[in-house]
Design a protein around this motif. Sequence first.
Motif, PDB file in Angstrom:
ATOM      1  N   PHE A   8     -25.157  62.521  60.018  1.00  0.00           N
ATOM      2  CA  PHE A   8     -24.578  61.300  59.454  1.00  0.00           C
ATOM      3  C   PHE A   8     -23.190  61.023  60.028  1.00  0.00           C
ATOM      4  O   PHE A   8     -22.870  59.897  60.428  1.00  0.00           O
ATOM      5  CB  PHE A   8     -24.507  61.441  57.926  1.00  0.00           C
ATOM      6  N   LEU A   9     -22.360  62.054  60.094  1.00  0.00           N
ATOM      7  CA  LEU A   9     -20.975  61.888  60.541  1.00  0.00           C
ATOM      8  C   LEU A   9     -20.865  61.552  62.029  1.00  0.00           C
ATOM      9  O   LEU A   9     -19.849  61.016  62.467  1.00  0.00           O
ATOM     10  CB  LEU A   9     -20.162  63.150  60.236  1.00  0.00           C
ATOM     11  N   VAL A  18     -16.446  73.836  62.231  1.00  0.00           N
ATOM     12  CA  VAL A  18     -17.545  72.895  62.469  1.00  0.00           C
ATOM     13  C   VAL A  18     -17.226  71.544  61.856  1.00  0.00           C
ATOM     14  O   VAL A  18     -17.338  70.493  62.508  1.00  0.00           O
ATOM     15  CB  VAL A  18     -18.865  73.440  61.885  1.00  0.00           C
ATOM     16  N   PHE A  19     -16.826  71.555  60.603  1.00  0.00           N
ATOM     17  CA  PHE A  19     -16.562  70.327  59.866  1.00  0.00           C
ATOM     18  C   PHE A  19     -15.438  69.522  60.511  1.00  0.00           C
ATOM     19  O   PHE A  19     -15.567  68.319  60.767  1.00  0.00           O
ATOM     20  CB  PHE A  19     -16.209  70.681  58.417  1.00  0.00           C
ATOM     21  N   LEU A  20     -14.330  70.185  60.796  1.00  0.00           N
ATOM     22  CA  LEU A  20     -13.161  69.471  61.306  1.00  0.00           C
ATOM     23  C   LEU A  20     -13.321  69.043  62.767  1.00  0.00           C
ATOM     24  O   LEU A  20     -12.707  68.063  63.190  1.00  0.00           O
ATOM     25  CB  LEU A  20     -11.912  70.328  61.135  1.00  0.00           C
ATOM     26  N   TYR A  32      -4.088  60.826  60.511  1.00  0.00           N
ATOM     27  CA  TYR A  32      -4.727  61.537  59.408  1.00  0.00           C
ATOM     28  C   TYR A  32      -4.673  63.042  59.669  1.00  0.00           C
ATOM     29  O   TYR A  32      -5.391  63.559  60.527  1.00  0.00           O
ATOM     30  CB  TYR A  32      -6.168  61.041  59.248  1.00  0.00           C
ATOM     31  N   ARG A  33      -3.816  63.733  58.921  1.00  0.00           N
ATOM     32  CA  ARG A  33      -3.555  65.137  59.214  1.00  0.00           C
ATOM     33  C   ARG A  33      -4.650  66.075  58.706  1.00  0.00           C
ATOM     34  O   ARG A  33      -4.985  67.056  59.367  1.00  0.00           O
ATOM     35  CB  ARG A  33      -2.205  65.560  58.622  1.00  0.00           C
ATOM     36  N   TYR A  34      -5.208  65.788  57.529  1.00  0.00           N
ATOM     37  CA  TYR A  34      -6.210  66.710  56.988  1.00  0.00           C
ATOM     38  C   TYR A  34      -7.523  66.616  57.754  1.00  0.00           C
ATOM     39  O   TYR A  34      -8.091  67.629  58.154  1.00  0.00           O
ATOM     40  CB  TYR A  34      -6.469  66.443  55.499  1.00  0.00           C
ATOM     41  N   PHE A  35      -8.012  65.408  57.960  1.00  0.00           N
ATOM     42  CA  PHE A  35      -9.300  65.218  58.609  1.00  0.00           C
ATOM     43  C   PHE A  35      -9.201  65.185  60.132  1.00  0.00           C
ATOM     44  O   PHE A  35     -10.231  65.190  60.811  1.00  0.00           O
ATOM     45  CB  PHE A  35      -9.960  63.925  58.119  1.00  0.00           C
ATOM     46  N   GLY A  36      -7.998  65.172  60.657  1.00  0.00           N
ATOM     47  CA  GLY A  36      -7.816  64.960  62.084  1.00  0.00           C
ATOM     48  C   GLY A  36      -7.472  66.191  62.902  1.00  0.00           C
ATOM     49  O   GLY A  36      -7.645  67.335  62.484  1.00  0.00           O
ATOM     50  N   GLU A  67     -12.820  63.576  65.278  1.00  0.00           N
ATOM     51  CA  GLU A  67     -13.245  62.419  66.070  1.00  0.00           C
ATOM     52  C   GLU A  67     -13.283  61.171  65.200  1.00  0.00           C
ATOM     53  O   GLU A  67     -12.872  60.083  65.631  1.00  0.00           O
ATOM     54  CB  GLU A  67     -14.619  62.686  66.687  1.00  0.00           C
ATOM     55  N   ILE A  68     -13.757  61.315  63.972  1.00  0.00           N
ATOM     56  CA  ILE A  68     -13.779  60.179  63.040  1.00  0.00           C
ATOM     57  C   ILE A  68     -12.360  59.709  62.758  1.00  0.00           C
ATOM     58  O   ILE A  68     -12.079  58.507  62.726  1.00  0.00           O
ATOM     59  CB  ILE A  68     -14.490  60.575  61.735  1.00  0.00           C
TER      60      ILE A  68
END
Length: 237
Positions: free
Chosen positions: A23-24, A145-147, A165-169, A152-153
Motif C-alpha cells: 500500500f505504501l 523496513v518501515f522507515l 518531516y523528521r519522524y517519518f523521513g 520516500e513518502i
Amino acid sequence: MKEVLAFIEHKKQEFAQLPIFEFLTDKSIDPRQKLAFAPCITPFVMNIWEVNKYFFREEPTNDPIQALINVHSYEDDHHFLWYYEDMEKLGFNTSMTYLDALKFIWGPANEKARQVCYKLAAYAYQADPILKLAVIESNEATGNVFLSITAEIAREIQQITGENYRYFGEYHLAVETGHAMGTPDVESLIENIEISEEMRERACQLVEQVFAAFTEMLNEWMAYVKANKLDQVPIAA
C-alpha cells in the motif's frame, strides 16, 4: 550471535512483504493519504521510550553487552519529539475531546500497537543482556523496513507542502540502521559475540515473537486504513 543476526535478517525480509508496504509503495495513491494511519502509531511511539528506560536499560553495569544496550536506550528514547512535529505538520493535531482521545488510543483499533510494547517489556524484564539484544535488534530491523519506505513518502509530501518531516523521513531513517545505535562498528561487535546453543535457541524464539508482534501491529494499521476512507482523514494541504 552471527546465527541470530542471520535469522533476524530472514525475518526482516519476510516482514517487508506485509500488505501495508505494498500500500505504501503504491504510486497511484496520494502520498499524504498514505500516512492516514499515523495516529495509530501513537501507543507504540509514546511507550517505546519507557520500555527503553525501564526495561532495556540497567545501570550501573559491568557487563559490556548491557553497556551497549544502555547506550542504545538513550539514543532511542526521544524519537517521540519528532513524531509530535510530524503530526502537527500533517494536520492531525485537530480538536478532540479528552475522552475521545482516550477511546481512540486505548480502543480496539490500537490493541496490537499497545501490546507490542507490553510484549517487548516482558521479553526484556530481568532478561540476560544477550536476549535483550536479540529483542532490540529485531525491533530495529522492523523500524528500518518501515522507515525506508516512509522516508520516500515524506520526500514526496515535502515537495507538496515544503515541510520537513523528521519522524517519518530521512532524519529518523538515518538513526534506524537496523541495529542498536550509539556504538561504533556495532554490527561487527554483535556478530562476534559468542553464545551457547541454548542461548541461541532462546534468542531466536524471541526474534520470532517480536516479529510476530510487529506483524500484528502493522496488519492492524492496514485494517484501520481499509476501514476509514482516506479522504475523510484530516491531512494538511
